[in-house]
Design a protein around this motif. Structure first.
Motif, PDB file in Angstrom:
ATOM      1  N   UNK A  69       0.833  -1.202   0.000  1.00 32.70           N
ATOM      2  CA  UNK A  69       0.000   0.000   0.000  1.00 32.70           C
ATOM      3  C   UNK A  69       0.872   1.259   0.000  1.00 32.70           C
ATOM      4  N   UNK A  70       2.031   1.199   0.654  1.00 22.59           N
ATOM      5  CA  UNK A  70       2.972   2.320   0.631  1.00 22.59           C
ATOM      6  C   UNK A  70       3.571   2.471  -0.764  1.00 22.59           C
ATOM      7  N   UNK A  71       3.887   1.348  -1.406  1.00 25.32           N
ATOM      8  CA  UNK A  71       4.424   1.389  -2.758  1.00 25.32           C
ATOM      9  C   UNK A  71       3.418   1.989  -3.723  1.00 25.32           C
ATOM     10  N   UNK A  72       2.147   1.681  -3.538  1.00 27.94           N
ATOM     11  CA  UNK A  72       1.108   2.247  -4.402  1.00 27.94           C
ATOM     12  C   UNK A  72       1.065   3.763  -4.261  1.00 27.94           C
ATOM     13  N   UNK A  73       1.134   4.250  -3.019  1.00 33.23           N
ATOM     14  CA  UNK A  73       1.129   5.697  -2.795  1.00 33.23           C
ATOM     15  C   UNK A  73       2.362   6.354  -3.419  1.00 33.23           C
ATOM     16  N   UNK A  74       3.518   5.724  -3.257  1.00 32.27           N
ATOM     17  CA  UNK A  74       4.760   6.282  -3.799  1.00 32.27           C
ATOM     18  C   UNK A  74       4.691   6.360  -5.318  1.00 32.27           C
ATOM     19  N   UNK A  75       4.250   5.262  -5.950  1.00 33.90           N
ATOM     20  CA  UNK A  75       4.249   5.222  -7.411  1.00 33.90           C
ATOM     21  C   UNK A  75       3.180   6.111  -8.013  1.00 33.90           C
ATOM     22  N   UNK A  76       2.054   6.267  -7.329  1.00 34.31           N
ATOM     23  CA  UNK A  76       0.999   7.103  -7.911  1.00 34.31           C
ATOM     24  C   UNK A  76       1.198   8.578  -7.585  1.00 34.31           C
ATOM     25  N   UNK A  77       1.225   8.893  -6.303  1.00 31.08           N
ATOM     26  CA  UNK A  77       1.323  10.299  -5.910  1.00 31.08           C
ATOM     27  C   UNK A  77       2.727  10.865  -6.122  1.00 31.08           C
ATOM     28  N   UNK A  78       3.731   9.998  -6.026  1.00 29.92           N
ATOM     29  CA  UNK A  78       5.093  10.471  -6.232  1.00 29.92           C
ATOM     30  C   UNK A  78       5.428  10.652  -7.705  1.00 29.92           C
ATOM     31  N   UNK A  79       5.186   9.600  -8.499  1.00 27.19           N
ATOM     32  CA  UNK A  79       5.550   9.657  -9.917  1.00 27.19           C
ATOM     33  C   UNK A  79       4.662  10.624 -10.685  1.00 27.19           C
ATOM     34  N   UNK A  80       3.376  10.714 -10.304  1.00 23.72           N
ATOM     35  CA  UNK A  80       2.462  11.584 -11.037  1.00 23.72           C
ATOM     36  C   UNK A  80       2.879  13.049 -10.961  1.00 23.72           C
ATOM     37  N   UNK A  81       3.710  13.378  -9.981  1.00 26.60           N
ATOM     38  CA  UNK A  81       4.189  14.750  -9.880  1.00 26.60           C
ATOM     39  C   UNK A  81       5.193  15.109 -10.956  1.00 26.60           C
ATOM     40  N   UNK A  82       5.890  14.093 -11.517  1.00 25.74           N
ATOM     41  CA  UNK A  82       6.892  14.360 -12.550  1.00 25.74           C
ATOM     42  C   UNK A  82       6.557  13.688 -13.875  1.00 25.74           C
ATOM     43  N   UNK A  83       5.602  12.779 -13.842  1.00 27.68           N
ATOM     44  CA  UNK A  83       5.226  12.056 -15.059  1.00 27.68           C
ATOM     45  C   UNK A  83       3.741  11.722 -14.983  1.00 27.68           C
ATOM     46  N   UNK A  84       3.024  12.022 -16.028  1.00 23.60           N
ATOM     47  CA  UNK A  84       1.578  11.797 -16.046  1.00 23.60           C
ATOM     48  C   UNK A  84       1.297  10.297 -16.132  1.00 23.60           C
ATOM     49  N   UNK A  85       0.900   9.717 -15.029  1.00 24.84           N
ATOM     50  CA  UNK A  85       0.633   8.284 -14.982  1.00 24.84           C
ATOM     51  C   UNK A  85      -0.745   8.053 -14.375  1.00 24.84           C
ATOM     52  N   UNK A  86      -1.485   7.127 -14.954  1.00 26.99           N
ATOM     53  CA  UNK A  86      -2.820   6.826 -14.455  1.00 26.99           C
ATOM     54  C   UNK A  86      -2.729   5.981 -13.198  1.00 26.99           C
ATOM     55  N   UNK A  87      -3.820   5.917 -12.454  1.00 25.70           N
ATOM     56  CA  UNK A  87      -3.848   5.078 -11.257  1.00 25.70           C
ATOM     57  C   UNK A  87      -3.642   3.617 -11.630  1.00 25.70           C
ATOM     58  N   UNK A  88      -4.248   3.197 -12.736  1.00 19.31           N
ATOM     59  CA  UNK A  88      -4.107   1.804 -13.176  1.00 19.31           C
ATOM     60  C   UNK A  88      -2.653   1.506 -13.554  1.00 19.31           C
ATOM     61  N   UNK A  89      -2.013   2.439 -14.269  1.00 21.76           N
ATOM     62  CA  UNK A  89      -0.614   2.244 -14.643  1.00 21.76           C
ATOM     63  C   UNK A  89       0.297   2.192 -13.429  1.00 21.76           C
ATOM     64  N   UNK A  90       0.035   3.067 -12.451  1.00 19.39           N
ATOM     65  CA  UNK A  90       0.840   3.074 -11.232  1.00 19.39           C
ATOM     66  C   UNK A  90       0.672   1.773 -10.466  1.00 19.39           C
ATOM     67  N   UNK A  91      -0.553   1.242 -10.438  1.00 20.41           N
ATOM     68  CA  UNK A  91      -0.809  -0.021  -9.734  1.00 20.41           C
ATOM     69  C   UNK A  91      -0.071  -1.176 -10.403  1.00 20.41           C
TER      70      UNK A  91
END
Length: 222
Positions: A69-91
């Protein structure tokens, strides 16, 4: 309208959510399979240089040591700040990389279960390192990997439900929508969802067990 009428009306939405969960599951397992097998082969048969081995060790320890669950937050909220990524892609990315760390251990144990003499004999017959792995070691190792891999399959089915925390509209989130619209009936709705997860789990494991029996060589596993 009682809860059963609501379930009949909204059941297609649950099936849609189940379809999203299955796509997520297949994608992350494929990523994990490719990564896990590649890491295993590099660690066992590749360069023993620390520059090669240590990054792989760090990767495995990080992704196995941090809650998903921490990895999901990091990949979605963290990466989305520098790269446009969907929630599904981050998951898919977070869960796939984590699955790769676990699958590398599954494959490493499976490959190490093959007697070292098999590789030595293949090399003595003039086979290249890659040919020996492909035709001699891998066919034996994969038989040992299927059993532990069923546990990874079951574990990842359950973990796909956590993707709802970053907005993926899979089965669990669809259930939340139904509960919100009916203002209750939590037990009934989640009982149906639990049954759907259980059926998917059993169906997948049955296919894997059938595949294991198909590959079985009499006397080999025993």
């Amino acid at each position: 309208m009682d809860i059963y009428d609501v379930l009949m009306r909204d059941f297609p939405f649950l099936l849609k959510g189940l379809g999203v969960a299955i796509v997520l599951l297949v994608a992350l397992l494929l990523i994990g399979f490719v990564l896990g097998l590649s890491i295993c082969l590099v660690k066992l048969y590749g360069s023993k240089s620390r520059l090669v081995q240590w990054p792989l060790i760090i990767y495995e320890r990080v992704f196995r040591g941090i809650p998903i669950i921490i990895m999901l937050f990091i990949f979605y909220y963290g990466i989305s700040g520098i790269w446009d990524i969907s929630a599904f892609g981050a998951a898919i990315l977070a869960m796939g990389l984590r699955s790769g760390a676990y699958q590398s251990q599954i494959f490493r144990s499976a490959f190490q279960s093959v007697p070292a003499g098999q590789m030595m004999a293949a090399r003595a017959m003039g086979m290249s390192n890659m040919s020996a792995i492909r035709y001699i070691v891998f066919p034996q190792a994969v038989r040992h990997a299927i059993g532990p891999w069923t546990n990874e399959f079951s574990s990842q089915i359950k973990e796909t439900s956590l993707a709802y925390v970053i907005g993926v509209v899979e089965l669990t989130r669809q259930a939340h929508y139904i509960i919100t619209s009916t203002q209750g009936n939590v037990l009934t709705v989640f009982a149906v969802v639990a049954l759907m997860y259980f059926i998917l789990n059993r169906a997948g494991n049955s296919l894997l067990y059938a595949f294991e029996r198909k590959l079985a060589v009499p006397g080999f596993e025993k």
